[in-house]
Design a protein around this motif. Sequence first.
Motif, PDB file in Angstrom:
ATOM      1  N   ALA A   1      58.727  50.719  -8.516  1.00 13.64           N
ATOM      2  CA  ALA A   1      59.450  50.330  -7.267  1.00 13.64           C
ATOM      3  C   ALA A   1      59.488  51.674  -6.564  1.00 13.64           C
ATOM      4  N   GLY A   2      59.185  52.791  -7.380  1.00 16.00           N
ATOM      5  CA  GLY A   2      59.114  54.391  -6.399  1.00 16.00           C
ATOM      6  C   GLY A   2      60.356  54.609  -6.973  1.00 16.00           C
ATOM      7  N   PRO A   3      60.359  56.091  -6.378  1.00 22.84           N
ATOM      8  CA  PRO A   3      59.410  57.398  -5.758  1.00 22.84           C
ATOM      9  C   PRO A   3      57.955  56.955  -6.871  1.00 22.84           C
ATOM     10  N   GLY A   4      57.027  57.393  -7.092  1.00 19.37           N
ATOM     11  CA  GLY A   4      56.168  57.679  -7.843  1.00 19.37           C
ATOM     12  C   GLY A   4      55.165  57.222  -7.679  1.00 19.37           C
ATOM     13  N   GLY A   5      54.072  56.793  -8.627  1.00 15.44           N
ATOM     14  CA  GLY A   5      53.515  56.282  -9.435  1.00 15.44           C
ATOM     15  C   GLY A   5      52.268  56.397 -10.005  1.00 15.44           C
ATOM     16  N   SER A   6      51.121  55.562  -9.799  1.00 18.01           N
ATOM     17  CA  SER A   6      49.590  56.359 -10.036  1.00 18.01           C
ATOM     18  C   SER A   6      48.023  56.115  -9.642  1.00 18.01           C
ATOM     19  N   GLU A   7      47.554  56.801  -9.293  1.00 24.07           N
ATOM     20  CA  GLU A   7      45.808  56.259  -8.938  1.00 24.07           C
ATOM     21  C   GLU A   7      46.253  54.569  -9.753  1.00 24.07           C
ATOM     22  N   HIS A   8      46.081  55.091 -11.347  1.00 20.34           N
ATOM     23  CA  HIS A   8      46.005  53.259 -11.649  1.00 20.34           C
ATOM     24  C   HIS A   8      46.901  52.468 -10.877  1.00 20.34           C
ATOM     25  N   LYS A   9      47.982  52.796 -10.748  1.00 20.84           N
ATOM     26  CA  LYS A   9      49.220  51.867 -11.107  1.00 20.84           C
ATOM     27  C   LYS A   9      50.092  52.360  -9.953  1.00 20.84           C
ATOM     28  N   PRO A  10      50.087  52.129  -8.465  1.00 19.31           N
ATOM     29  CA  PRO A  10      50.735  52.941  -7.694  1.00 19.31           C
ATOM     30  C   PRO A  10      51.522  52.410  -7.187  1.00 19.31           C
ATOM     31  N   GLU A  11      53.269  52.772  -6.716  1.00 20.33           N
ATOM     32  CA  GLU A  11      54.019  52.381  -6.303  1.00 20.33           C
ATOM     33  C   GLU A  11      53.705  51.589  -4.888  1.00 20.33           C
ATOM     34  N   GLY A  12      54.798  50.925  -5.177  1.00 20.88           N
ATOM     35  CA  GLY A  12      54.357  49.023  -4.223  1.00 20.88           C
ATOM     36  C   GLY A  12      54.032  48.097  -5.410  1.00 20.88           C
ATOM     37  N   ARG A  13      53.506  48.678  -6.846  1.00 25.68           N
ATOM     38  CA  ARG A  13      53.105  46.803  -7.406  1.00 25.68           C
ATOM     39  C   ARG A  13      53.985  46.340  -7.952  1.00 25.68           C
ATOM     40  N   VAL A  14      53.900  45.468  -7.771  1.00 23.26           N
ATOM     41  CA  VAL A  14      54.773  44.623  -8.586  1.00 23.26           C
ATOM     42  C   VAL A  14      53.970  43.068  -9.466  1.00 23.26           C
ATOM     43  N   CYS A  15      54.482  42.648 -10.440  1.00 20.83           N
ATOM     44  CA  CYS A  15      53.709  41.638 -11.095  1.00 20.83           C
ATOM     45  C   CYS A  15      54.741  40.783 -11.483  1.00 20.83           C
ATOM     46  N   PHE A  16      54.389  39.950 -11.318  1.00 21.77           N
ATOM     47  CA  PHE A  16      54.992  38.621 -11.377  1.00 21.77           C
ATOM     48  C   PHE A  16      54.796  37.446 -12.337  1.00 21.77           C
ATOM     49  N   GLY A  17      55.214  36.642 -13.390  1.00 23.04           N
ATOM     50  CA  GLY A  17      55.125  35.045 -13.702  1.00 23.04           C
ATOM     51  C   GLY A  17      56.004  34.396 -13.388  1.00 23.04           C
ATOM     52  N   LEU A  18      55.005  33.549 -13.866  1.00 21.91           N
ATOM     53  CA  LEU A  18      56.282  31.960 -14.002  1.00 21.91           C
ATOM     54  C   LEU A  18      55.772  31.712 -14.754  1.00 21.91           C
ATOM     55  N   ALA A  19      56.365  30.495 -15.374  1.00 19.85           N
ATOM     56  CA  ALA A  19      55.933  30.082 -16.776  1.00 19.85           C
ATOM     57  C   ALA A  19      56.857  29.069 -17.339  1.00 19.85           C
ATOM     58  N   ARG A  20      56.413  27.681 -17.386  1.00 20.27           N
ATOM     59  CA  ARG A  20      56.998  26.501 -16.824  1.00 20.27           C
ATOM     60  C   ARG A  20      56.941  25.774 -19.002  1.00 20.27           C
ATOM     61  N   LYS A  21      58.633  25.121 -18.643  1.00 18.08           N
ATOM     62  CA  LYS A  21      58.184  25.054 -19.775  1.00 18.08           C
ATOM     63  C   LYS A  21      56.779  23.775 -20.701  1.00 18.08           C
ATOM     64  N   ASP A  22      56.451  23.382 -19.767  1.00 19.78           N
ATOM     65  CA  ASP A  22      55.180  22.144 -20.367  1.00 19.78           C
ATOM     66  C   ASP A  22      54.309  23.252 -20.429  1.00 19.78           C
ATOM     67  N   GLY A  23      54.295  24.542 -20.987  1.00 23.28           N
ATOM     68  CA  GLY A  23      53.190  25.370 -21.354  1.00 23.28           C
ATOM     69  C   GLY A  23      52.301  26.293 -20.379  1.00 23.28           C
ATOM     70  N   THR A  24      52.644  25.684 -19.117  1.00 25.29           N
ATOM     71  CA  THR A  24      51.635  26.268 -17.915  1.00 25.29           C
ATOM     72  C   THR A  24      52.698  27.687 -17.503  1.00 25.29           C
ATOM     73  N   THR A  25      50.905  28.564 -17.609  1.00 25.95           N
ATOM     74  CA  THR A  25      52.520  30.370 -16.961  1.00 25.95           C
ATOM     75  C   THR A  25      51.081  30.597 -15.777  1.00 25.95           C
ATOM     76  N   ARG A  26      51.845  31.274 -14.527  1.00 27.89           N
ATOM     77  CA  ARG A  26      50.714  31.368 -13.659  1.00 27.89           C
ATOM     78  C   ARG A  26      51.713  32.970 -13.560  1.00 27.89           C
ATOM     79  N   THR A  27      50.606  34.192 -13.119  1.00 28.22           N
ATOM     80  CA  THR A  27      50.954  35.346 -12.815  1.00 28.22           C
ATOM     81  C   THR A  27      50.287  35.814 -11.499  1.00 28.22           C
ATOM     82  N   GLU A  28      50.554  36.992 -10.989  1.00 31.60           N
ATOM     83  CA  GLU A  28      50.149  37.984  -9.826  1.00 31.60           C
ATOM     84  C   GLU A  28      50.421  39.014  -9.520  1.00 31.60           C
ATOM     85  N   THR A  29      49.853  39.276  -9.051  1.00 32.32           N
ATOM     86  CA  THR A  29      50.453  41.237  -8.532  1.00 32.32           C
ATOM     87  C   THR A  29      50.746  41.330  -7.237  1.00 32.32           C
TER      88      THR A  29
END
Length: 140
Positions: free
Chosen positions: A84-112
Amino acid sequence: MIATAESCTGGMIAAVLTDIPGSSDVVDRGFVTYSNAAKRDMLGVRDATLQAHGAVSEQIAREMAEGALRHSAAQLAVSTTGIAGPGGSEHKPEGRVCFGLARKDGTTRTETVEFGAIGRAKVRAASVAHALALLKAALS
């Protein structure tokens, strides 16, 4: 039922969900796992995954969401991990957020999502809004 597994949002998603009267009918629990130790202890995130990819990664978002399902009575879980910041790095910049969404049926979706260096409060608010949109889409 819904569960949340939150790092950079610090429980804000669960707070927004539980602000709604009657939300106890659909919200089972929220996990605030800010530290790596909490991610491991509460959600079963693997050390090997943390070491290989770091806490801010889609792999960790996946394990967080899937862990929230395993440790709850929910059928749907959303997770957030990011800088969320402040800060970050060249490889993982400030403002990068990864999301996961998992269902009980075994499916999982991720995005950045790259929100950019818009400030800590705005990154967190945008992350909450995005997580809620993911939940809404999953329930549609």
